[in-house]
Design a protein around this motif. Sequence first.
Motif, PDB file in Angstrom:
ATOM      1  N   SER A  80      30.146  36.352  47.940  1.00  0.00           N
ATOM      2  CA  SER A  80      31.238  36.129  47.117  1.00  0.00           C
ATOM      3  C   SER A  80      30.804  36.370  45.642  1.00  0.00           C
ATOM      4  CB  SER A  80      31.857  34.853  47.328  1.00  0.00           C
ATOM      5  OG  SER A  80      31.859  34.298  48.768  1.00  0.00           O
ATOM      6  N   ILE A  81      31.551  36.785  44.678  1.00  0.00           N
ATOM      7  CA  ILE A  81      31.331  37.160  43.548  1.00  0.00           C
ATOM      8  C   ILE A  81      32.384  36.354  42.375  1.00  0.00           C
ATOM      9  CG2 ILE A  81      30.947  39.202  42.010  1.00  0.00           C
ATOM     10  CD1 ILE A  81      29.885  40.706  44.284  1.00  0.00           C
ATOM     11  N   LEU A  82      31.825  35.825  41.477  1.00  0.00           N
ATOM     12  CA  LEU A  82      32.425  35.613  40.264  1.00  0.00           C
ATOM     13  C   LEU A  82      32.166  36.615  39.049  1.00  0.00           C
ATOM     14  CD1 LEU A  82      34.840  33.824  38.865  1.00  0.00           C
ATOM     15  CD2 LEU A  82      33.044  31.970  38.632  1.00  0.00           C
ATOM     16  N   ILE A  83      33.055  37.025  38.429  1.00  0.00           N
ATOM     17  CA  ILE A  83      32.647  38.203  37.629  1.00  0.00           C
ATOM     18  C   ILE A  83      33.461  37.880  35.990  1.00  0.00           C
ATOM     19  CG2 ILE A  83      34.096  39.726  38.634  1.00  0.00           C
ATOM     20  CD1 ILE A  83      32.076  42.100  37.615  1.00  0.00           C
ATOM     21  N   ILE A  84      32.586  38.134  34.777  1.00  0.00           N
ATOM     22  CA  ILE A  84      33.201  37.983  33.802  1.00  0.00           C
ATOM     23  C   ILE A  84      33.084  39.330  33.296  1.00  0.00           C
ATOM     24  CG2 ILE A  84      33.069  37.306  31.206  1.00  0.00           C
ATOM     25  CD1 ILE A  84      31.639  34.851  32.170  1.00  0.00           C
ATOM     26  N   GLU A  85      34.142  40.057  32.600  1.00  0.00           N
ATOM     27  CA  GLU A  85      34.077  41.328  32.233  1.00  0.00           C
ATOM     28  C   GLU A  85      35.064  41.514  31.381  1.00  0.00           C
ATOM     29  OE1 GLU A  85      31.322  43.898  32.949  1.00  0.00           O
ATOM     30  OE2 GLU A  85      32.696  44.610  31.229  1.00  0.00           O
ATOM     31  N   HIS A  86      34.734  42.387  30.255  1.00  0.00           N
ATOM     32  CA  HIS A  86      35.870  42.823  29.433  1.00  0.00           C
ATOM     33  C   HIS A  86      36.368  44.134  29.640  1.00  0.00           C
ATOM     34  CE1 HIS A  86      36.155  39.941  26.312  1.00  0.00           C
ATOM     35  NE2 HIS A  86      34.698  39.774  25.956  1.00  0.00           N
ATOM     36  N   ASP A  87      35.769  44.706  30.536  1.00  0.00           N
ATOM     37  CA  ASP A  87      36.349  46.365  30.977  1.00  0.00           C
ATOM     38  C   ASP A  87      37.574  45.893  31.950  1.00  0.00           C
ATOM     39  OD1 ASP A  87      36.499  48.622  32.254  1.00  0.00           O
ATOM     40  OD2 ASP A  87      34.603  49.415  31.832  1.00  0.00           O
ATOM     41  N   MET A  88      38.638  46.168  31.311  1.00  0.00           N
ATOM     42  CA  MET A  88      39.891  45.890  32.163  1.00  0.00           C
ATOM     43  C   MET A  88      39.931  46.655  33.539  1.00  0.00           C
ATOM     44  SD  MET A  88      41.392  43.397  31.240  1.00  0.00           S
ATOM     45  CE  MET A  88      40.583  42.047  30.105  1.00  0.00           C
ATOM     46  N   ARG A  89      39.725  48.243  33.120  1.00  0.00           N
ATOM     47  CA  ARG A  89      39.789  48.980  34.297  1.00  0.00           C
ATOM     48  C   ARG A  89      38.936  48.445  35.506  1.00  0.00           C
ATOM     49  NH1 ARG A  89      38.635  54.066  35.626  1.00  0.00           N
ATOM     50  NH2 ARG A  89      36.573  53.823  35.230  1.00  0.00           N
ATOM     51  N   LEU A  90      37.713  48.089  35.231  1.00  0.00           N
ATOM     52  CA  LEU A  90      36.778  47.751  36.157  1.00  0.00           C
ATOM     53  C   LEU A  90      37.388  46.513  36.560  1.00  0.00           C
ATOM     54  CD1 LEU A  90      32.901  47.626  36.148  1.00  0.00           C
ATOM     55  CD2 LEU A  90      34.146  45.311  36.658  1.00  0.00           C
ATOM     56  N   ILE A  91      37.775  45.346  35.889  1.00  0.00           N
ATOM     57  CA  ILE A  91      38.306  43.892  36.610  1.00  0.00           C
ATOM     58  C   ILE A  91      39.326  44.280  37.381  1.00  0.00           C
ATOM     59  CG2 ILE A  91      39.659  42.961  34.777  1.00  0.00           C
ATOM     60  CD1 ILE A  91      36.803  41.195  35.676  1.00  0.00           C
ATOM     61  N   MET A  92      40.351  45.010  36.980  1.00  0.00           N
ATOM     62  CA  MET A  92      41.535  45.293  37.688  1.00  0.00           C
ATOM     63  C   MET A  92      41.333  45.967  38.916  1.00  0.00           C
ATOM     64  SD  MET A  92      44.076  43.916  36.136  1.00  0.00           S
ATOM     65  CE  MET A  92      44.378  43.108  34.499  1.00  0.00           C
ATOM     66  N   ARG A  93      40.311  46.727  39.125  1.00  0.00           N
ATOM     67  CA  ARG A  93      40.174  47.641  40.380  1.00  0.00           C
ATOM     68  C   ARG A  93      39.456  46.652  41.218  1.00  0.00           C
ATOM     69  NH1 ARG A  93      37.851  53.317  38.817  1.00  0.00           N
ATOM     70  NH2 ARG A  93      37.199  53.217  40.850  1.00  0.00           N
ATOM     71  N   ILE A  94      38.356  45.897  40.947  1.00  0.00           N
ATOM     72  CA  ILE A  94      37.506  45.365  42.067  1.00  0.00           C
ATOM     73  C   ILE A  94      38.209  43.825  42.336  1.00  0.00           C
ATOM     74  CG2 ILE A  94      35.650  46.815  41.615  1.00  0.00           C
ATOM     75  CD1 ILE A  94      34.350  44.260  40.302  1.00  0.00           C
ATOM     76  N   SER A  95      38.695  43.221  41.425  1.00  0.00           N
ATOM     77  CA  SER A  95      39.240  41.649  41.670  1.00  0.00           C
ATOM     78  C   SER A  95      39.992  41.546  42.867  1.00  0.00           C
ATOM     79  CB  SER A  95      39.413  41.054  40.312  1.00  0.00           C
ATOM     80  OG  SER A  95      38.587  41.303  39.387  1.00  0.00           O
ATOM     81  N   ASP A  96      39.932  40.509  43.454  1.00  0.00           N
ATOM     82  CA  ASP A  96      41.004  40.158  44.364  1.00  0.00           C
ATOM     83  C   ASP A  96      42.067  39.227  43.677  1.00  0.00           C
ATOM     84  OD1 ASP A  96      39.689  41.284  46.407  1.00  0.00           O
ATOM     85  OD2 ASP A  96      38.450  39.664  46.938  1.00  0.00           O
ATOM     86  N   ARG A  97      41.244  38.451  42.875  1.00  0.00           N
ATOM     87  CA  ARG A  97      42.106  37.587  42.022  1.00  0.00           C
ATOM     88  C   ARG A  97      41.662  37.150  40.554  1.00  0.00           C
ATOM     89  NH1 ARG A  97      41.973  32.154  42.745  1.00  0.00           N
ATOM     90  NH2 ARG A  97      40.109  32.357  44.167  1.00  0.00           N
ATOM     91  N   ILE A  98      42.335  37.166  39.755  1.00  0.00           N
ATOM     92  CA  ILE A  98      41.898  36.937  38.265  1.00  0.00           C
ATOM     93  C   ILE A  98      42.256  35.865  37.802  1.00  0.00           C
ATOM     94  CG2 ILE A  98      42.011  38.111  36.000  1.00  0.00           C
ATOM     95  CD1 ILE A  98      42.229  40.759  37.257  1.00  0.00           C
TER      96      ILE A  98
END
Lengths: 269, 408
Positions: free
Chosen positions: A216-234
Amino acid sequence: MAGEESMAEKVLDIRSMTMTFGGLKALQEVDLSVRQGEIVGLIGPNGAGKTTFFNCLTGVYPPDSGDILLIPPDKKAIRLNGLKPNKITEKGMARTFQNIRLFQNMTALENIMVGRHCRTRAGVLGAILKGPHTRSEEKEIVSISYTLLHNVGLGQFVNEQAKNLPYGAQRRLEIARALATDPFLLLLDEPAAGMNPQETERLMDLIQTIRKSGVSILIIEHDMRLIMRISDRIVVLDHGVKIAEGIPEEIRKNEMVINAYLGTDEGAA
Amino acid sequence: MARFSREKILSDFRQSILVSVWFMLLTFPIMVIRVNTVQKTVQWKWERMLMLGVGVFFLSYIWRYLMERKENRPKDEDKIPWNQRLLSEKKYFYPFISVVFAFSVFLPFFVSEYRVNVLITAMIYVVLGLGLNIVVGLAGLLDLGYVAFYAVGAYSYALLNLHYGINFWLALPIGALLGALFGIILGIPVLRLRGDYLAIVTLGFGEIIRLILENWGKFSKGPSGIANIPKPGIIGLEMNRSQSILFIYYLMIALVIFTIFVVERLQNSRLGRSWVALREDEIACQVMGIDRMRTKLAAFALGATWAGMMGVVFAAKTSFINPASFTFMESAMILSIVVLGGMGSILGVILGALVLILLPEELRAFSQYRMLIFGLSMVLMMVFRPQGIISNVRRSYEYHEPAAAEGD
């Protein structure tokens, strides 16, 4: 996608975690959970407390109050509060750093080998006598580390010193090093920072591969494109407070999130 | 290239003139004015000033040339350094090591007894350097009180022998163990600190041990020391003075080999890697699952073990010890060996010890300038080769890919 996975067991459950530095409330009563096999994104404007959040989780700072529960699959929950960072890693949670913290003068392979430390046992006597057990353990460390290095696509850098690696490769090496500790939960702190679009694309693939392997992964990121594409939940933090949580589409439309990033009229006054 | 442009030549010239004028002014009182106190006259030796000026002028050119060469040196990262090839490739390593071994075994038959004694001292420092190398070179803990553990070893043999008649062979492991024990006892409070703070506190602890030995007369006989410490021997074998020196010499060769063997294995073990990782980044290291305190303590205790062991040998060799042998100068000396030789490099530390101990003995003719040469060479070394005589090279691993390596 999120609907079917919400039934999965939690692997991380944080309840009202608070952290203050003197008068500054870096985190206020933040709740957050990660379910098995999920990718949760943690976003927020600069200074929202994201990295502090990671540091509290991994024992670098002790949080003032709240509960951090880590739940290994099919095992009882472990309260992480007050545990040392190395103990927390032993329990199965690993992380990377926002500003890369590799062991600069060690080779890429050795960096990963260090990650195997908490899963191996050889002590002083083992090292000196180098009996069959130590030998086979050492062999295993090398082969696991090599495989990990290869899996993140850095096979050609085996004996290269970490400081000589290109920037994107250093980020990948950090991920490989964290994976070497056999985690079931991986915390990534801005893994795409400073990467070009191609590198980011490859990073996304890597993160998906890691998730498929059961981490399982918890990720901090500023790149919105990336975070919107890979996250199941934000989850969105602002000034240490959780202001929103939901699937990417909800977050994109959320008024409070937009205000936090762009500022409001009242806020500007 | 801009190296021979007009401005460059002019500015170089101007700089060198400036440097030489500055030196002439600086040394004016000692070089030029000669006061004859008997005749009550003052002699002005201007020609000396001129000579100095010209000398410094040319020296500054040489200095600049060296600095430029150092900066413009092409980075040959791919080329494997000769020392690594020597140690890693078997066809070089075995001949090299056997020549060194044979040389050191037969050496005492060709040199005087005095020289053999000096060689023993040098080898003691080799082991001390290798021990401190674990602490400073690998784990990156600056320990300025290393000599304390040396003292612990020496006094444990001297006192145990005095009160209980314990012989050398038993004292050797006891001294090592006591060294390790003291390493742990001192380490627990001290290792919470980092960097400069650690250096200061270890310096303090080193002095405390020495002061205790100096002032606790009932326990250690104070500054007058302990005499008549027996030399090592083998039961049923009478040895005269020179035979016993020879015996210690061979014993030291064995101990040096033993130390190299152990340190080499430690360096390339799980523990050794965690020391280096700790030196590189403490927080990342902890987050990777390494217990910081335990790892540091292991380094401190293992370093102290060698010092304790060498203390026993030192006491046996000199057959007299007192606290004056364990001053801060000793710690500084051992540290210089490690830094000059090359932190973290076994071969480097050995060379460092041999250079720093043997060279001053060979240069007795210049004994008044000893500290001057010592200081000058340290400065030059740090400017031109900060990584030491032989820099530490990380071990490279070869891995033969099985079918599993298809991930990319």
